[in-house]
Scaffold this motif. Sequence first.
Motif, PDB file in Angstrom:
ATOM      1  N   UNK A 122      -2.022 -24.643   1.922  1.00  0.00           N
ATOM      2  CA  UNK A 122      -2.032 -24.226   0.511  1.00  0.00           C
ATOM      3  C   UNK A 122      -3.349 -23.591   0.090  1.00  0.00           C
ATOM      4  N   UNK A 123      -4.059 -22.972   1.039  1.00  0.00           N
ATOM      5  CA  UNK A 123      -5.372 -22.411   0.738  1.00  0.00           C
ATOM      6  C   UNK A 123      -5.471 -20.972   1.244  1.00  0.00           C
ATOM      7  N   UNK A 124      -5.140 -19.999   0.401  1.00  0.00           N
ATOM      8  CA  UNK A 124      -5.367 -18.609   0.786  1.00  0.00           C
ATOM      9  C   UNK A 124      -6.854 -18.310   0.818  1.00  0.00           C
ATOM     10  N   UNK A 125      -7.258 -17.376   1.630  1.00  0.00           N
ATOM     11  CA  UNK A 125      -8.660 -16.981   1.684  1.00  0.00           C
ATOM     12  C   UNK A 125      -8.978 -16.042   0.523  1.00  0.00           C
ATOM     13  N   UNK A 126     -10.255 -15.895   0.180  1.00  0.00           N
ATOM     14  CA  UNK A 126     -10.609 -14.914  -0.861  1.00  0.00           C
ATOM     15  C   UNK A 126     -10.122 -13.509  -0.541  1.00  0.00           C
ATOM     16  N   UNK A 127     -10.160 -13.125   0.739  1.00  0.00           N
ATOM     17  CA  UNK A 127      -9.681 -11.796   1.114  1.00  0.00           C
ATOM     18  C   UNK A 127      -8.178 -11.676   0.874  1.00  0.00           C
ATOM     19  N   UNK A 128      -7.425 -12.710   1.213  1.00  0.00           N
ATOM     20  CA  UNK A 128      -5.981 -12.683   0.976  1.00  0.00           C
ATOM     21  C   UNK A 128      -5.673 -12.634  -0.517  1.00  0.00           C
ATOM     22  N   UNK A 129      -6.425 -13.379  -1.280  1.00  0.00           N
ATOM     23  CA  UNK A 129      -6.254 -13.341  -2.744  1.00  0.00           C
ATOM     24  C   UNK A 129      -6.499 -11.932  -3.282  1.00  0.00           C
ATOM     25  N   UNK A 130      -7.572 -11.300  -2.821  1.00  0.00           N
ATOM     26  CA  UNK A 130      -7.917  -9.968  -3.311  1.00  0.00           C
ATOM     27  C   UNK A 130      -6.938  -8.906  -2.820  1.00  0.00           C
ATOM     28  N   UNK A 131      -6.443  -9.072  -1.595  1.00  0.00           N
ATOM     29  CA  UNK A 131      -5.466  -8.126  -1.064  1.00  0.00           C
ATOM     30  C   UNK A 131      -4.170  -8.185  -1.855  1.00  0.00           C
ATOM     31  N   UNK A 132      -3.809  -9.361  -2.308  1.00  0.00           N
ATOM     32  CA  UNK A 132      -2.559  -9.555  -3.050  1.00  0.00           C
ATOM     33  C   UNK A 132      -2.690  -9.181  -4.527  1.00  0.00           C
ATOM     34  N   UNK A 133      -3.901  -9.003  -4.998  1.00  0.00           N
ATOM     35  CA  UNK A 133      -4.142  -8.795  -6.432  1.00  0.00           C
ATOM     36  C   UNK A 133      -3.356  -7.632  -7.042  1.00  0.00           C
ATOM     37  N   UNK A 134      -3.211  -6.500  -6.369  1.00  0.00           N
ATOM     38  CA  UNK A 134      -2.478  -5.388  -6.998  1.00  0.00           C
ATOM     39  C   UNK A 134      -1.048  -5.736  -7.414  1.00  0.00           C
ATOM     40  N   UNK A 135      -0.396  -6.662  -6.687  1.00  0.00           N
ATOM     41  CA  UNK A 135       0.962  -7.040  -7.067  1.00  0.00           C
ATOM     42  C   UNK A 135       0.975  -7.709  -8.442  1.00  0.00           C
ATOM     43  N   UNK A 136       0.068  -8.650  -8.661  1.00  0.00           N
ATOM     44  CA  UNK A 136      -0.009  -9.319  -9.957  1.00  0.00           C
ATOM     45  C   UNK A 136      -0.420  -8.334 -11.042  1.00  0.00           C
ATOM     46  N   UNK A 137      -1.316  -7.429 -10.702  1.00  0.00           N
ATOM     47  CA  UNK A 137      -1.767  -6.428 -11.667  1.00  0.00           C
ATOM     48  C   UNK A 137      -0.603  -5.556 -12.130  1.00  0.00           C
ATOM     49  N   UNK A 138       0.219  -5.101 -11.202  1.00  0.00           N
ATOM     50  CA  UNK A 138       1.374  -4.280 -11.569  1.00  0.00           C
ATOM     51  C   UNK A 138       2.381  -5.082 -12.391  1.00  0.00           C
TER      52      UNK A 138
END
Length: 230
Positions: A122-138
């Motif tokens: 249950x622990x994504x890395x900061x890089x994974x969080x940032x890579x996924x960010x555009x989906x939440x942004x859209x």
Amino acid sequence: MTIDELDRAVSECRACPRLVAWREEVARVKRAAFRDEEYWGRPVPGFGPPTARVAIIGLAPAAHGANRTGRMFTGDRSGDFLYAALHAVGLASQPTSVSADDGLELYGVRITAPVKCAPPANKPTPLERDTCRPWLSQELELLRPTLRAVVVLGAFGWQAALPVLGRFWEVGRPRFGHGVGYSVAAVDGGPGLLLLGSYHVSQQNTFTGKLTQPMLRDVLVRAAVAAGLI
């Protein structure tokens, strides 16, 4: 892009090798209690209407919950806790969320997460969080015309959501706390937003009493009132 188109695109994402490998391994090996089920094993899109007035932002799908069922907070005890509270305050059609085809409807609420794939431990890395960010942004951009309140579950979700929210609202750097709320203005002079924090609905919090049903319901009611849902 519509919400439906976004959801389909999310479900096909393979941007993070570690998360792809983990979610697919979990879907292949399975938990004994679900050995006869076919796991979703893909990124999990948001759940709720495209005209939602309240967004609930969690952390990431659970390995044997949403990663199994394909719907946010569905098929595990964390989801049971969340949907029971939503139903109690009139924002969900039923108090349980067992499978993606169980008939559950949300009223004016959409549930999503800053990380769309189940992460190891249950622990994504900061890089994974940032890579996924555009989906939440859209997703938030599409919801923005109707969105009036956001409830963020847990400190990780709070930290992950703030940069995205900052595209549309003047959120600054508010501190996370259960029940703590901030009224924030839109960056372009449009409708403002009530930003609320809540402890995450993880078993670590609900089993120990750190988060109770009345505590969560209070936050949800405040969000619903601010959004004009109740």
